[in-house]
Design an enzyme around this catalytic site. Structure first.
Site, PDB file in Angstrom:
ATOM      1  N   ASP A  15      -5.857 -30.259  25.387  1.00 37.24           N
ATOM      2  CA  ASP A  15      -6.094 -29.112  24.510  1.00 37.24           C
ATOM      3  C   ASP A  15      -4.980 -28.107  24.730  1.00 37.24           C
ATOM      4  O   ASP A  15      -4.585 -27.854  25.882  1.00 37.24           O
ATOM      5  CB  ASP A  15      -7.452 -28.460  24.800  1.00 37.24           C
ATOM      6  CG  ASP A  15      -7.743 -27.322  23.834  1.00 37.24           C
ATOM      7  OD1 ASP A  15      -8.243 -27.603  22.737  1.00 37.24           O
ATOM      8  OD2 ASP A  15      -7.457 -26.158  24.179  1.00 37.24           O
ATOM      9  N   HIS A 176     -12.102 -21.679  24.679  1.00 30.61           N
ATOM     10  CA  HIS A 176     -10.724 -21.381  24.272  1.00 30.61           C
ATOM     11  C   HIS A 176      -9.801 -21.227  25.479  1.00 30.61           C
ATOM     12  O   HIS A 176      -8.681 -20.731  25.332  1.00 30.61           O
ATOM     13  CB  HIS A 176     -10.645 -20.148  23.370  1.00 30.61           C
ATOM     14  CG  HIS A 176     -11.573 -20.242  22.203  1.00 30.61           C
ATOM     15  ND1 HIS A 176     -11.461 -21.207  21.238  1.00 30.61           N
ATOM     16  CD2 HIS A 176     -12.671 -19.510  21.880  1.00 30.61           C
ATOM     17  CE1 HIS A 176     -12.423 -21.059  20.356  1.00 30.61           C
ATOM     18  NE2 HIS A 176     -13.180 -20.047  20.717  1.00 30.61           N
TER      19      HIS A 176
END
Length: 333
Positions: A15, A176
């Protein structure tokens, strides 16, 4: 001649967080990786995704950035300029890590992501720009959305987390933070690889359905302070989605002009399997869109359109003819 045996694959969930939409003009500011599992032929063995991980925060490569994109990660760009890892050194360390965990597993490394397209674009660009060498080769990536769409036999645009069986999803939060999210998505990857979709029951002869029942209602008229939509009483602000809509009460989820439309406003759209969401900014474009809201939609693989209300209505009505589209519409400032 004996048949060539394919080497096992080691799936590594990656990610990335970035301060803009594309690498080069904008920067990858952090990335995380976690080993998801190993596939040998038809056999897949899940790994503990917290055991073998990699994480770096990077010094930006340009002065350009998009504030809304930067805000998603919560990272301080000024601090990264001072303290972030040198991209060349970080990519060298990452190559070494990938090759070490792959050699230990006796497998070829494959990057996997949800969706892979955004993360792979930045990761591959950085690997080639800073060292001209990718341990994944030029195409060693797997998209989890495509994997789900293939196994579930659904269109790719319907391959969103909101429509996946709950047992496939990780119970970890999507924070996040690049490493947190890489670990979360490593669990999704293993769940998908080990998942056997239920055998569909025989389908009876279809009954003709009302095509309007699941269609997103079109907006038929817009003026200052008033919206008229098919099948709904006219009002000031509206939430519209496949099958209907209702007045949009900003107080329900704490939306204000600043910081803007809140993430919870769009989460229920994902449960409806929408493929696109249109967010209006008001007639004078005074309504903001919280960066976290855009990230919720991006993480779900949903196409997002943000525009002044008149333009937003035009986009929404066009999409309503062919897509499962939802929208939030504000008819004043």
């Amino acid at each position: 001649m004996a048949a060539r045996t394919a080497r096992p694959s080691l799936y590594i969930s990656v990610d990335i967080e970035a301060d803009g939409p594309i690498p080069g003009p904008y920067s990858m500011i952090s990335f995380g990786a976690a080993v998801a599992g190993r596939q040998d032929g038809a056999s897949y063995t899940a790994a503990d995704p917290e055991q073998l991980t990699f994480y770096r925060e990077l010094r930006p490569v340009s002065e350009e950035f998009v504030p809304e994109a930067l805000a998603v990660s919560g990272l301080d760009r000024d601090r990264l300029v001072r303290e972030g890892a040198d991209p060349a050194a970080a990519m060298d360390e990452f190559r070494t890590w990938v090759r070490e965990v792959s050699a230990e597993a006796g497998a070829q490394p494959v990057m996997c992501g949800y969706p892979a397209s955004f993360d792979w674009t930045f990761l591959y660009w950085y690997l080639m720009r800073f060292g001209a060498d990718s341990p994944f080769g030029h195409s060693g990536c797997l998209d989890m959305k495509t994997l789900y769409a293939t196994k579930a036999r659904v269109p790719l645009r319907a391959a969103v987390k909101g429509r996946m069986p709950r047992e496939l999803l990780s119970r970890r939060r999507h924070t996040h933070h690049a490493l947190d999210d890489a670990i979360e998505q490593a669990e999704l990857m293993s769940n998908l690889m080990l998942w056997t979709p239920p055998t569909p029951a025989p389908v009876p002869a279809p009954v003709p359905a009302d095509p309007a029942a699941e269609r997103s209602p079109r907006i038929t008229r817009l003026s200052w302070g008033r919206i008229e939509a098919e099948g709904l009483v006219p009002g000031k602000d509206f939430r519209l989605h496949p099958g209907g809509g209702r007045p949009w009460d900003w107080s329900e989820h704490g939306t204000r002009h600043e910081p803007g439309v809140q993430p919870q406003e769009v989460r229920e759209f994902l449960d409806l399997g929408v493929t696109a969401v249109v967010l209006s900014q008001g007639m004078d474009q005074r309504l903001g869109i919280a960066p976290q809201t855009l990230e919720v939609l991006r993480a779900a693989g949903v196409e997002v359109h943000v525009a002044e209300t008149t333009a937003a209505v035009e986009v929404y009505n066009r999409l309503a003819a062919t897509e499962r589209v939802a929208g939030l519409f504000h008819s004043t400032c």
